[in-house]
Design a protein around this motif. Structure first.
Motif, short mmCIF file in Angstrom:
data_model
loop_
_atom_site.label_atom_id
_atom_site.label_comp_id
_atom_site.label_asym_id
_atom_site.label_seq_id
_atom_site.Cartn_x
_atom_site.Cartn_y
_atom_site.Cartn_z
N LYS A 25 1.07 -1.15 0.07
CA LYS A 25 0.00 -0.07 -0.21
C LYS A 25 0.89 1.04 -0.16
O LYS A 25 0.63 1.99 -0.80
N LYS A 115 -9.41 -10.95 4.74
CA LYS A 115 -10.15 -9.58 4.88
C LYS A 115 -10.80 -9.54 6.34
O LYS A 115 -11.51 -10.38 6.73
N ASN A 117 -12.87 -6.22 8.54
CA ASN A 117 -13.16 -4.85 8.61
C ASN A 117 -12.91 -4.08 7.46
O ASN A 117 -13.25 -4.51 6.31
N ASP A 118 -11.82 -3.08 7.66
CA ASP A 118 -11.59 -2.34 6.46
C ASP A 118 -10.36 -2.73 5.75
O ASP A 118 -9.91 -2.05 4.65
N GLY A 119 -9.65 -3.84 6.30
CA GLY A 119 -8.55 -4.19 6.17
C GLY A 119 -8.29 -5.62 5.88
O GLY A 119 -9.19 -6.26 5.58
N THR A 120 -7.31 -6.12 6.45
CA THR A 120 -6.88 -7.39 6.63
C THR A 120 -6.55 -7.69 8.16
O THR A 120 -6.43 -6.74 8.79
N SER A 123 -3.32 -5.88 8.81
CA SER A 123 -3.43 -4.50 8.97
C SER A 123 -4.04 -4.34 10.34
O SER A 123 -3.65 -3.25 10.99
N GLU A 124 -5.08 -4.83 10.65
CA GLU A 124 -6.03 -4.31 11.66
C GLU A 124 -4.90 -4.72 13.03
O GLU A 124 -4.83 -4.00 13.97
N GLU A 127 -2.42 -1.90 13.39
CA GLU A 127 -3.29 -0.56 13.93
C GLU A 127 -3.33 -0.72 15.17
O GLU A 127 -3.15 0.43 15.89
#
Length: 293
Positions: A25, A115, A117-120, A123-124, A127
């Motif tokens: 990304k 996948k 929420n809004d990512g993977t 990535s979650e 975060e």
């Protein structure tokens, strides 16, 4: 838009320690400019998470999600037990376990790309690592399938310090399956029956018991009988169906199951941090080090 190669993604991952999806990304956002991608990750706080990659995550939570004939038991680790009480971390653990049950990835590496929420999942986790301030990792999971005529039993002790998933035949009563899971959480059997104990482990224990008897100076003629008695006791201690049932020690788990027309097909027990070498911290020294910074 520049085409991003796998080699570029690997290079950025090696430089920053971030996950594959975050690296890709960042390169896309910066049109393949490596230095700009590093800055991008720093600006997003992802590099902060990467700096925690060498820390030991041996605390955390285990969770179970049941969806029809599929169940998942998973362990997500953090650095301190305080995080287990953090609502954001608890939600993350539940969401990860549910996502794995839905997508059924083959292993942890594949799970990180699932996948969520809004990512993977990866990535979650990144975060959450940045927000909470501790290294967080998906350590392990197991996907368990059952037949229509079988039942899952799930039990979590201390909110998820220990999690147990059972599969029972011959009953549709979830409470029975959960009672057996509770027993497993408390007593920690290693096998369902003594027949499952590997011959190598059996031979090893037998040799130890023989040496113990010899060192006690017992006569040869009674050693064999005494050793066999001790071996049977050991087998009963590690075999689930032979153990006194924790809620009623007058019967064994096997008898409890039989009384209810049930039998156990499988069980999985996760205890958070088991098998991880925990770093011993000197708290006073740690405080002093912080004050010097």
């Amino acid at each position: 838009m520049a085409k991003i190669s796998a080699a570029q993604v690997k290079e950025l991952r090696d430089k920053t320690g971030v996950g594959m999806m975050d690296a890709k990304k960042a390169l896309v956002e910066t049109d393949g400019d490596m230095d700009a991608a590093v800055d991008f990750l720093r600006e997003k706080g992802v590099s902060k998470a990467a700096k925690k990659a060498d820390r030991i995550a041996a605390e955390g939570l285990a969770d179970i999600h049941v969806n029809g004939n599929t169940a998942v038991i998973a362990e997500i680790n953090a650095e301190t037990d305080f995080v287990a009480k953090n609502k954001q971390f608890q939600t993350l653990v539940q969401d990860i376990t549910k996502a794995i049950a839905t997508e059924k990835p083959a292993d942890v590496e594949a799970a990180n790309d699932v996948k969520m929420n809004d990512g993977t999942i990866a990535s979650e986790i990144t975060e959450a690592t940045t927000t909470i301030g501790e290294k967080i990792t998906l350590r392990r999971f197991l996907i368990v399938e059952k037949e229509d005529n079988q039942v899952f039993g799930d039990y979590k002790h201390m909110g998820g310090r220990i999690a147990v998933l059972t599969v029972l035949d011959g009953t549709e009563d979830v409470e029975i399956a959960r009672n057996v899971a509770m027993h497993i959480a408390a007593i920690n059997p290693r096998y369902i029956t003594r027949d499952e104990v590997p011959q190598e482990e059996l031979d090893h224990e037998l040799e130890i018991l023989k040496e113990q008897a010899k060192n006690e100076g017992k006569p040869e003629k009674i050693i064999e009988k005494m050793v066999q008695g001790r071996l049977n006791k050991w087998l009963a201690e590690i075999s689930l169906v032979d153990q006194p049932y924790v809620k009623n020690p007058d019967v064994t788990v096997g008898q409890y199951l039989k009384e209810n027309g049930a039998s156990i097909k499988a069980f999985t027990r996760y205890e958070v941090g088991e098998g991880i070498e925990k770093r011993q911290e000197n708290f006073a020294e740690e405080v002093q080090n912080q004050l010097k910074k």
